[in-house]
Each structure stands twice: as C-alpha cells, then as structure tokens.
Design a protein around this motif. Structure first.
Motif, PDB file in Angstrom:
ATOM      1  N   UNK A  94      -6.449   2.611  -5.901  1.00  0.00           N
ATOM      2  CA  UNK A  94      -7.389   2.092  -4.908  1.00  0.00           C
ATOM      3  C   UNK A  94      -8.456   3.120  -4.569  1.00  0.00           C
ATOM      4  N   UNK A  95      -8.034   4.359  -4.364  1.00  0.00           N
ATOM      5  CA  UNK A  95      -8.966   5.467  -4.207  1.00  0.00           C
ATOM      6  C   UNK A  95      -8.273   6.719  -4.691  1.00  0.00           C
ATOM      7  N   UNK A  96      -9.070   7.743  -5.049  1.00  0.00           N
ATOM      8  CA  UNK A  96      -8.491   8.976  -5.558  1.00  0.00           C
ATOM      9  C   UNK A  96      -8.357   8.948  -7.074  1.00  0.00           C
ATOM     10  N   UNK A  97      -7.473   9.774  -7.598  1.00  0.00           N
ATOM     11  CA  UNK A  97      -7.242   9.853  -9.034  1.00  0.00           C
ATOM     12  C   UNK A  97      -5.855  10.420  -9.306  1.00  0.00           C
ATOM     13  N   UNK A  98      -5.340  10.106 -10.477  1.00  0.00           N
ATOM     14  CA  UNK A  98      -3.965  10.474 -10.844  1.00  0.00           C
ATOM     15  C   UNK A  98      -3.961  10.988 -12.281  1.00  0.00           C
ATOM     16  N   UNK A  99      -3.246  12.086 -12.515  1.00  0.00           N
ATOM     17  CA  UNK A  99      -3.094  12.556 -13.886  1.00  0.00           C
ATOM     18  C   UNK A  99      -1.734  12.138 -14.423  1.00  0.00           C
ATOM     19  N   UNK A 120       0.828  -1.203   0.000  1.00  0.00           N
ATOM     20  CA  UNK A 120       0.000   0.000   0.000  1.00  0.00           C
ATOM     21  C   UNK A 120       0.864   1.254   0.000  1.00  0.00           C
ATOM     22  N   UNK A 121       0.431   2.217  -0.789  1.00  0.00           N
ATOM     23  CA  UNK A 121       1.107   3.505  -0.799  1.00  0.00           C
ATOM     24  C   UNK A 121       0.052   4.605  -0.791  1.00  0.00           C
ATOM     25  N   UNK A 158      -4.670  10.094  -2.665  1.00  0.00           N
ATOM     26  CA  UNK A 158      -4.806   8.898  -3.495  1.00  0.00           C
ATOM     27  C   UNK A 158      -4.103   7.703  -2.869  1.00  0.00           C
ATOM     28  N   UNK A 159      -4.782   6.563  -2.895  1.00  0.00           N
ATOM     29  CA  UNK A 159      -4.202   5.322  -2.411  1.00  0.00           C
ATOM     30  C   UNK A 159      -3.851   4.400  -3.565  1.00  0.00           C
ATOM     31  N   UNK A 160      -2.686   3.807  -3.503  1.00  0.00           N
ATOM     32  CA  UNK A 160      -2.186   2.934  -4.559  1.00  0.00           C
ATOM     33  C   UNK A 160      -1.954   1.530  -4.012  1.00  0.00           C
TER      34      UNK A 160
END
Length: 231
Positions: free
Chosen positions: A65-70, A42-43, A113-115
């Motif tokens: 996992x949650x959030x968003x990334x550009x 998890x990050x 954001x969770x990765x």
C-alpha cells in the motif's frame, strides 16, 4: 508488526490508499472497490521488520500500500542476495496463489511499509466473481517475468561499470520521480558485487555529473543519456 490501522502523514488506510493504488483493482467500479476493501486486513511494518521468512506458509496475498519491501535469499555461501524490490501496487503470493503456498524468500521492509492482506479464501471468491481481476493478476505475473529476465540480463554483464549503469537505468524507470531509493549495500547485494566496488563506480558517475547521491538511500539520474553510453 502493527496489526491495527494507523493514520500517518501521507498514509491513509481508507479505500483510496489501499485499493485504488493497486493496478489489479483500480479498474473496478466504486461498489466493487468497497467490496474488495471489506476483505482487506491492514498491516503496518517498521523499517527492517520482517514480513515473512523463507519457507513460511503464505495463506493469501500481500499488497504493498505504501513503502517498499525487499525479497532476499541466501546463496550457497550464505551471502544475502536481493532478488526483487516490491513497491506500491506490487503484490506477493508465495510460490502458488491458491494451493499450499510457501514463501521462496524472506521479505523485509526497506522503510515504514503498509500492507493490504487478502486471505486465500476471500481471494478465491473475489476472482470467481470478477474474472477480470484474474486476468490482471496474470498480466502482472507476465510483467514480473519480463522484469526478472531484465535483471538476469544485467547480471550476465561482465563489465562492472556497464552492469551498474544498466541497473541504474532500469531502476529509474520503475520508481516515482526517477529517484532510486536503495542503499549501496542493497544495490551491491542485487548486483552480486561488493559494496566497495559499487562505491567506486558510483563515485565515478557522481564526479562526472551523471548521478546525484541524496542521503544514504537516494540516487537521482542527472544525465540519462550519459548513463546509457556506459550501458
């Protein structure tokens, strides 16, 4: 970056939130879900924090996992261009999933954001044991290719209002509750226009009741049919 798992409101680090949300794993039985979960690291990233940079080695896959990334690149003139937005269930593996993979973009969290990160060796073993997951990954890349082609078609549109309208319709189909969660600066960077030009077009749509602007990063489509007329 926070490497340890942190429990937040609406964000849990267990199997349910990390594995079940990912389409390529969701069809697995409980025992397999637990096996995949044991491979995950998890990050957690804060808003605007960089996950990885252009040219960086990518030794595994990053799953949202949650959030968003550009994902962004720079054009020949040094301007930022957003090439994709990754949301829950999307993943990134660089230019190759298994052999000397490197990032072709810089990834920045648009919000907390969770990765879920699965290393390259673990991923190889997982796919060898479960070929159906490999098929799901192929299907995912196929769908992403279709999304890329849709974006290219939107960018090829010369009329700016039509380009903005098509983009809004396309984005609203791929987000929860139809709310587009992008700032005007980010939208402009994706569309290849200035924020000022975008602001003028959105103001027209807002005045006509076609859209509703919510805060700095929210757009609701109020009249989809009217928006389609523009597109």
């Amino acid at each position: 970056m926070i490497n340890t798992c942190q429990v937040k409101a609406g964000c849990c680090c267990g199997v349910d939130s990390c594995v079940r949300r990912v389409n390529i794993f969701s069809m697995l039985p409980e025992s397999k879900l637990q096996e995949v979960a044991s491979l995950v690291r998890h990050r957690e990233y804060e808003q605007k924090e960089t996950l990885f940079s252009l040219g960086e080695a990518i030794a595994g896959i990053y799953i949202i996992r949650h959030g968003s990334v550009k994902l962004q690149r720079q054009d020949a003139e040094g301007h930022e261009r957003i090439v994709n937005i990754l949301r829950v269930g999307d993943f990134y593996g660089g230019d190759s999933l298994f052999f000397n993979s490197h990032s072709q973009e810089t990834a920045i969290a648009l919000e907390p954001t969770g990765i879920c990160f699965i290393g390259e060796d673990d991923l190889r073993g997982l796919l060898a044991r479960d070929p159906e997951i490999a098929l799901k990954i192929i299907q995912y890349y196929s769908a992403r290719h279709v999304r890329d082609m849709n974006m290219l078609e939107i960018l090829s549109t010369g009329d700016i209002m039509r380009r903005v309208s098509q983009f809004l319709m396309w984005q609203s189909q791929n987000v929860p509750q139809g709310r587009i969660s992008l700032s005007q600066e980010e939208m402009a960077a994706m569309l290849g226009i200035t924020p000022e030009t975008l602001n003028r077009k959105l103001a027209i749509l807002k005045k006509e009741g076609v859209i509703r602007i919510v805060g700095h990063r929210g757009i609701d489509i109020v009249k989809p049919q009217r928006l389609q007329d523009y597109g």
